[in-house]
Design a protein around this motif. Structure first.
Motif, PDB file in Angstrom:
ATOM      1  N   SER A  20       0.868  -1.210   0.001  1.00  0.00           N
ATOM      2  CA  SER A  20       0.055  -0.110  -0.102  1.00  0.00           C
ATOM      3  C   SER A  20       0.925   1.144  -0.064  1.00  0.00           C
ATOM      4  O   SER A  20       0.844   2.205  -0.926  1.00  0.00           O
ATOM      5  N   TYR A  21       1.674   1.588   0.983  1.00  0.00           N
ATOM      6  CA  TYR A  21       2.464   2.701   1.162  1.00  0.00           C
ATOM      7  C   TYR A  21       3.105   3.140  -0.410  1.00  0.00           C
ATOM      8  O   TYR A  21       3.353   4.261  -0.624  1.00  0.00           O
ATOM      9  N   CYS A  22       3.795   2.070  -0.816  1.00  0.00           N
ATOM     10  CA  CYS A  22       4.553   2.135  -1.948  1.00  0.00           C
ATOM     11  C   CYS A  22       3.851   2.955  -3.109  1.00  0.00           C
ATOM     12  O   CYS A  22       4.303   3.308  -3.968  1.00  0.00           O
ATOM     13  N   ARG A  23       2.503   2.701  -3.225  1.00  0.00           N
ATOM     14  CA  ARG A  23       1.556   3.083  -4.304  1.00  0.00           C
ATOM     15  C   ARG A  23       1.552   4.495  -4.403  1.00  0.00           C
ATOM     16  O   ARG A  23       1.534   5.310  -5.288  1.00  0.00           O
ATOM     17  N   GLY A  24       1.625   5.156  -3.104  1.00  0.00           N
ATOM     18  CA  GLY A  24       1.506   6.791  -2.790  1.00  0.00           C
ATOM     19  C   GLY A  24       2.975   7.235  -3.008  1.00  0.00           C
ATOM     20  O   GLY A  24       3.107   8.478  -3.132  1.00  0.00           O
ATOM     21  N   TRP A  25       3.975   6.509  -2.841  1.00  0.00           N
ATOM     22  CA  TRP A  25       5.390   6.776  -3.004  1.00  0.00           C
ATOM     23  C   TRP A  25       6.127   6.164  -4.033  1.00  0.00           C
ATOM     24  O   TRP A  25       6.961   5.155  -3.531  1.00  0.00           O
ATOM     25  N   PRO A  26       6.063   6.375  -5.402  1.00  0.00           N
ATOM     26  CA  PRO A  26       6.161   5.491  -6.301  1.00  0.00           C
ATOM     27  C   PRO A  26       7.776   5.444  -6.609  1.00  0.00           C
ATOM     28  O   PRO A  26       8.100   5.871  -7.875  1.00  0.00           O
ATOM     29  N   VAL A  27       8.731   5.522  -5.684  1.00  0.00           N
ATOM     30  CA  VAL A  27      10.098   5.530  -5.748  1.00  0.00           C
ATOM     31  C   VAL A  27      10.493   4.412  -5.374  1.00  0.00           C
ATOM     32  O   VAL A  27       9.923   3.885  -4.339  1.00  0.00           O
ATOM     33  N   VAL A  28      12.094   4.115  -5.538  1.00  0.00           N
ATOM     34  CA  VAL A  28      12.749   3.139  -4.730  1.00  0.00           C
ATOM     35  C   VAL A  28      13.773   4.079  -3.736  1.00  0.00           C
ATOM     36  O   VAL A  28      14.657   4.447  -3.996  1.00  0.00           O
ATOM     37  N   PHE A  29      13.294   3.792  -2.388  1.00  0.00           N
ATOM     38  CA  PHE A  29      14.182   4.310  -1.501  1.00  0.00           C
ATOM     39  C   PHE A  29      15.402   3.694  -1.216  1.00  0.00           C
ATOM     40  O   PHE A  29      15.327   2.568  -1.221  1.00  0.00           O
ATOM     41  N   ASP A  30      16.590   4.424  -0.877  1.00  0.00           N
ATOM     42  CA  ASP A  30      17.886   3.703  -0.693  1.00  0.00           C
ATOM     43  C   ASP A  30      18.663   3.962   0.814  1.00  0.00           C
ATOM     44  O   ASP A  30      19.060   3.055   1.042  1.00  0.00           O
ATOM     45  N   ARG A  31      18.303   4.990   1.040  1.00  0.00           N
ATOM     46  CA  ARG A  31      18.898   5.389   2.432  1.00  0.00           C
ATOM     47  C   ARG A  31      18.131   6.441   3.106  1.00  0.00           C
ATOM     48  O   ARG A  31      17.172   6.985   2.753  1.00  0.00           O
TER      49      ARG A  31
END
Length: 423
Positions: A20-31
């Motif tokens: 769910s959360y990744c749908r609102g924040w469609p980037v790949v977090f790294d650090r």
């Protein structure tokens, strides 16, 4: 902020649709560090989400990280079930000295499993075992977890439907101000308890959040909580306070119920108790309630020793002088409130209400769909915020307690811009 299209293919093809959360924040977090997260392209995001309240001391807090690294480098026990370990002993002693004794709280400590819903399940089981009754009373718009027992005392219809079976032995009652002050507190609840024809089975316990986080940032008044505690005592029911998201200093004091001057029979704690975002939870209860048989409630990962290490470091760093931490959180909260006042004054016709305590705040609009649009626009502008409420109608602000005044100002400016640019 310009966002290039990241490679999300493995998530979209392999990971379940339940994400769910990744749908609102469609980037790949790294650090991540402090109050900021960075995607794989190096773009910076100001984090007013804080791991849904699991990161009260920020991402990769350097003091906690050092304690964890040192522990791992000396080959400290990582997995211990409920065995006695040096890390657990250190945590228990520190928790007793810095949290329980200064507040004159008599609680025994139980490690029920690594998540908040584990703590709630154990609290419900214990209450039923002690009282010999099955019924539990919860409140409208409550959220207590996603396992079946916790869902039975959760209000959200969407989440409850995911159970796929009837959710039984839970009865909802109106939360504080549910009727906009038109009905006296607990009128319906107490009438049902005293009426032999009401059909309400005598409850073993009542479970409540002092501030309903997922339910829409609904803040219970101290006098309402005191009246609830008195009602439970009169009616021979245990009072369970779910402090999973609002504890560990989120509202100011270490426990969110301290302002009301009550001592719940059972308290559930998780999320930020580890300090570092690692899974850990506690079920606290009065000594006379400790009727468990050995092994009657257990869990493979209830002995997460690295979490004990960071939890101890967090307590020693931030709660050795708890008054300073509480004062800072309240000061930061006043800063957020002033920002929300300005946004409200600028959008007087659109804002329905702002509300909160400490460093948890909500902004509700008459247009129920606007909160999600604001959250999307805030993300585009570099701010991570989520929504809450039964229809996701509330913009929810949950920054780390270690957030700086400058970071708060930045986030509030971005939020104000997102409100202006969203209709």
């Amino acid at each position: 902020m310009t966002i290039t299209q990241p490679d999300l293919s493995v998530f979209e093809t392999l990971e379940s649709e339940v994400r769910s959360y990744c749908r609102g924040w469609p980037v790949v977090f790294d650090r991540a560090q402090g109050s900021h997260m960075y995607d794989e392209d190096g773009r910076r995001y100001l984090d007013f989400f804080a791991g849904a309240g699991s990161l009260n001391y920020g991402h990769n807090n350097p003091v906690l990280k050092r304690a964890l690294i040192d522990y791992l480098l000396r080959d400290g026990v990582t997995h211990g079930l409920d065995m006695s370990t040096v890390a657990k002993r250190s945590f228990l002693r520190t928790f007793q000295d810095l949290v329980l004794r200064p507040r004159d709280l008599p609680y025994k400590v139980m490690f029920p499993g690594p998540t908040g819903t584990n703590a709630v399940e154990s609290a419900l089981k214990l209450a039923r075992k002690v009282k010999g009754r099955e019924a539990i009373v919860s409140f409208t718009n409550a959220f207590h977890g996603m396992s079946l027992g916790s869902l039975a005392v959760t209000g959200n219809a969407f989440k409850r439907a995911g159970a796929g079976i009837p959710l039984v032995h839970g009865t909802p009652m109106p939360f504080d101000n549910y009727f906009d002050g038109r009905v006296p507190d607990f009128l319906w609840f107490e009438r049902l308890l005293e009426d032999q024809g009401s059909g309400l089975n005598k409850p073993a316990a009542v479970i409540v959040e002092t501030v309903q986080g997922e339910g829409g940032i609904n803040v219970a008044r101290p006098e309402w909580l005191r009246a609830l505690a008195a009602l439970c005592e009169r009616q021979d029911m245990l009072l369970i306070v779910d402090d999973i998201q609002m504890g560990c200093g989120r509202t100011g004091a270490f426990f969110s119920f301290e302002e009301a001057g009550i001592t719940p029979d059972i308290v559930t704690v998780s999320k930020s108790i580890s300090g570092y975002g690692m899974p850990m939870s506690l079920c606290l209860f009065k000594p006379e309630l400790d009727v468990w048989e050995p092994g009657e409630h257990n869990g493979t990962f209830r002995g997460n020793n690295p979490a004990f290490v960071t939890a101890t470091a967090a307590l020693e760093t931030y709660w050795a002088d708890g008054a300073a931490m509480e004062k800072q959180t309240r000061t930061r909260g006043e800063q957020v409130e002033q920002g929300l006042v300005s946004i409200t004054e600028e959008n007087l016709a659109d804002v329905r209400e702002y509300r909160g305590r400490g460093l948890v705040w909500g902004l509700e609009f008459h247009d129920k769909g606007r909160a999600e649009r604001i959250a999307r626009r805030a993300f585009e502008l570099g701010l991570l915020i989520e929504t809450s409420g039964p229809e996701s109608e509330v913009v929810k602000l949950l920054p780390a307690l270690t957030v700086t005044p400058e970071e708060l100002d930045e986030g509030l400016r971005v939020l104000a811009r997102a409100v202006r640019e969203t209709v």
